[in-house]
Design a protein around this motif. Structure first.
Motif, PDB file in Angstrom:
ATOM      1  N   LEU A  70      -1.769  -5.512  -2.632  1.00 26.74           N
ATOM      2  CA  LEU A  70      -2.178  -4.849  -1.387  1.00 26.74           C
ATOM      3  C   LEU A  70      -2.204  -5.807  -0.211  1.00 26.74           C
ATOM      4  O   LEU A  70      -2.056  -5.410   0.939  1.00 26.74           O
ATOM      5  CB  LEU A  70      -3.563  -4.229  -1.563  1.00 26.74           C
ATOM      6  N   LEU A  71      -2.434  -7.061  -0.535  1.00 20.76           N
ATOM      7  CA  LEU A  71      -2.615  -8.061   0.516  1.00 20.76           C
ATOM      8  C   LEU A  71      -1.311  -8.404   1.229  1.00 20.76           C
ATOM      9  O   LEU A  71      -1.329  -8.917   2.357  1.00 20.76           O
ATOM     10  CB  LEU A  71      -3.195  -9.315  -0.127  1.00 20.76           C
ATOM     11  N   LYS A  72      -0.210  -8.066   0.569  1.00 23.20           N
ATOM     12  CA  LYS A  72       1.091  -8.395   1.152  1.00 23.20           C
ATOM     13  C   LYS A  72       1.157  -7.917   2.586  1.00 23.20           C
ATOM     14  O   LYS A  72       0.930  -6.760   2.882  1.00 23.20           O
ATOM     15  CB  LYS A  72       2.218  -7.733   0.358  1.00 23.20           C
ATOM     16  N   SER A 121       0.805  -1.218   0.000  1.00 25.85           N
ATOM     17  CA  SER A 121       0.000   0.000   0.000  1.00 25.85           C
ATOM     18  C   SER A 121       0.841   1.272   0.000  1.00 25.85           C
ATOM     19  O   SER A 121       0.304   2.356  -0.202  1.00 25.85           O
ATOM     20  CB  SER A 121      -0.992   0.007   1.174  1.00 25.85           C
ATOM     21  N   LEU A 122       2.133   1.127   0.196  1.00 30.81           N
ATOM     22  CA  LEU A 122       3.011   2.293   0.249  1.00 30.81           C
ATOM     23  C   LEU A 122       2.896   3.154  -1.005  1.00 30.81           C
ATOM     24  O   LEU A 122       2.783   4.381  -0.940  1.00 30.81           O
ATOM     25  CB  LEU A 122       4.465   1.824   0.445  1.00 30.81           C
ATOM     26  N   LYS A 123       2.896   2.512  -2.159  1.00 34.32           N
ATOM     27  CA  LYS A 123       2.831   3.234  -3.422  1.00 34.32           C
ATOM     28  C   LYS A 123       1.573   4.107  -3.509  1.00 34.32           C
ATOM     29  O   LYS A 123       1.641   5.291  -3.855  1.00 34.32           O
ATOM     30  CB  LYS A 123       2.844   2.215  -4.581  1.00 34.32           C
ATOM     31  N   THR A 124       0.450   3.512  -3.140  1.00 35.14           N
ATOM     32  CA  THR A 124      -0.809   4.249  -3.212  1.00 35.14           C
ATOM     33  C   THR A 124      -0.843   5.405  -2.212  1.00 35.14           C
ATOM     34  O   THR A 124      -1.346   6.487  -2.515  1.00 35.14           O
ATOM     35  CB  THR A 124      -1.999   3.302  -2.960  1.00 35.14           C
ATOM     36  N   ILE A 125      -0.278   5.191  -1.036  1.00 35.64           N
ATOM     37  CA  ILE A 125      -0.221   6.253  -0.030  1.00 35.64           C
ATOM     38  C   ILE A 125       0.552   7.451  -0.564  1.00 35.64           C
ATOM     39  O   ILE A 125       0.120   8.600  -0.439  1.00 35.64           O
ATOM     40  CB  ILE A 125       0.424   5.713   1.269  1.00 35.64           C
ATOM     41  N   VAL A 126       1.690   7.171  -1.168  1.00 32.56           N
ATOM     42  CA  VAL A 126       2.509   8.241  -1.739  1.00 32.56           C
ATOM     43  C   VAL A 126       1.733   9.004  -2.811  1.00 32.56           C
ATOM     44  O   VAL A 126       1.693  10.243  -2.812  1.00 32.56           O
ATOM     45  CB  VAL A 126       3.810   7.660  -2.332  1.00 32.56           C
ATOM     46  N   LEU A 127       1.088   8.280  -3.700  1.00 22.88           N
ATOM     47  CA  LEU A 127       0.347   8.927  -4.781  1.00 22.88           C
ATOM     48  C   LEU A 127      -0.807   9.769  -4.238  1.00 22.88           C
ATOM     49  O   LEU A 127      -1.045  10.890  -4.692  1.00 22.88           O
ATOM     50  CB  LEU A 127      -0.185   7.870  -5.756  1.00 22.88           C
ATOM     51  N   LYS A 128      -1.498   9.224  -3.249  1.00 24.03           N
ATOM     52  CA  LYS A 128      -2.619   9.948  -2.651  1.00 24.03           C
ATOM     53  C   LYS A 128      -2.169  11.273  -2.020  1.00 24.03           C
ATOM     54  O   LYS A 128      -2.794  12.325  -2.215  1.00 24.03           O
ATOM     55  CB  LYS A 128      -3.276   9.052  -1.592  1.00 24.03           C
ATOM     56  N   LEU A 129      -1.058  11.226  -1.302  1.00 24.52           N
ATOM     57  CA  LEU A 129      -0.565  12.445  -0.655  1.00 24.52           C
ATOM     58  C   LEU A 129      -0.136  13.490  -1.677  1.00 24.52           C
ATOM     59  O   LEU A 129      -0.412  14.677  -1.521  1.00 24.52           O
ATOM     60  CB  LEU A 129       0.595  12.125   0.290  1.00 24.52           C
TER      61      LEU A 129
END
Lengths: 114, 114
Positions: B6-8, A10-18
Motif C-alpha cells: 500500500l505504501l508504494k 491500493s488499486l486492487k483493494t479499490i476494485v474489490l471494494k467497489l
DNA sequence: TAATTATATTTAAGATTCTTATATATTGCA
DNA sequence: TGCAATATATAAGAATCTTAAATATAATTA
C-alpha cells in the motif's frame, strides 16, 4: 487530478471494494465509478486496471460473465466466495493505512505517540 | 502491520513531510519516527528508504550533512529550497488522495456524487 | 563473557505494478 | 463526416518495492 503514482498498491483493494458494494461490474464502469466517487481526482488507466482484473481472476478472487451488448463484448467481474473473504481483510488493511497516513500528514493535536 | 504494498507511491511524500516538520533527520531515525507515529503499523524498509533518499538528493530536493557519531557515520537529510517548494505540493496531493480513498472506502452518508 | 539487540548505511537481484502507446470496434452526436 | 464515448486488450519500458546480504559498533542481557 491526482498523480496515479500514489495509487500504486491500493488499486486492487479499490476494485474489490467497489465490486463488493455495487455487485458485478465491467472494467469500463469501474473507471467511471471511481472518477465519479472522487470527483475526477482519481482516474484509473486501462493499462493498470485490466491486468489487475485478469490477475484477480486467475487467483479465483474474481469470476467473470461475458455478454454481448450492442455488438460489443462486455465482461462483468464479480467476487467469488474466496473474493468475499479476501475483500474484508483488504478493506480493513486499507482503512488502517488511511488512518496511518492521516496520522503522519495531519496529526491529531495532542496525540500521544507513546 | 500494514503490508507495504500500500505504501508504494506515498513513501516519498511521507519522507518529505517528516523532514519538513522535524528538520534534518537521518535514515534510521526516519524509520523509527514513522513506526512511532503509526503505532507500528507502517515500517519502512531500508531497501526502499535509502534509494528514495539518494534519489531525492540527486534531484536536489534534499541536501545532506554527514557526521561521525560513535564511530558510525550518520547522514542527515534536509530539504533544500527546491525541496521546500516541492513538499507543499506533494502534501496537498497526498491529502487529496487520502480524502479520495476515504470517499471510496468509507463514503459519507448522503454524499452526492453529482 | 558470550550472545543478542539496537544502531546505521549500502546495494544487488528480482518481483510487482504502473505508464504510455497501440490496436480494434461500435454507437451516437454535431 | 468527424469526433467523443463506449469497451477491452496487450506490449515495452519505467518506477518502486521486497528480500537478502554486507559491514560495523555499542549496549544490553543471559
Amino acid at each position: 487530478m491526482i498523480s496515479n503514482e500514489l495509487l500504486k498498491g491500493s488499486l486492487k483493494t479499490i476494485v474489490l471494494k467497489l465490486l463488493k458494494e455495487e455487485g458485478p461490474m465491467h472494467g469500463y464502469a469501474l473507471t467511471q465509478k471511481v472518477e465519479e466517487m472522487t470527483r475526477g481526482k482519481i482516474k484509473l488507466t486501462y493499462g493498470a486496471l485490466y491486468p489487475i482484473l485478469h490477475k484477480l481472476e486467475s487467483e479465483k478472487i474474481l469470476g467473470t460473465a461475458s455478454e454481448i451488448r450492442n455488438n460489443r463484448i462486455r465482461v462483468y467481474y464479480a467476487l467469488t466466495p474466496k473474493g468475499h473473504s479476501v475483500v474484508t481483510e483488504k478493506i480493513k488493511e486499507l482503512t488502517e493505512f488511511i488512518e496511518s497516513l492521516q496520522q503522519i500528514v495531519q496529526p491529531k493535536p495532542g496525540f500521544n505517540y507513546a
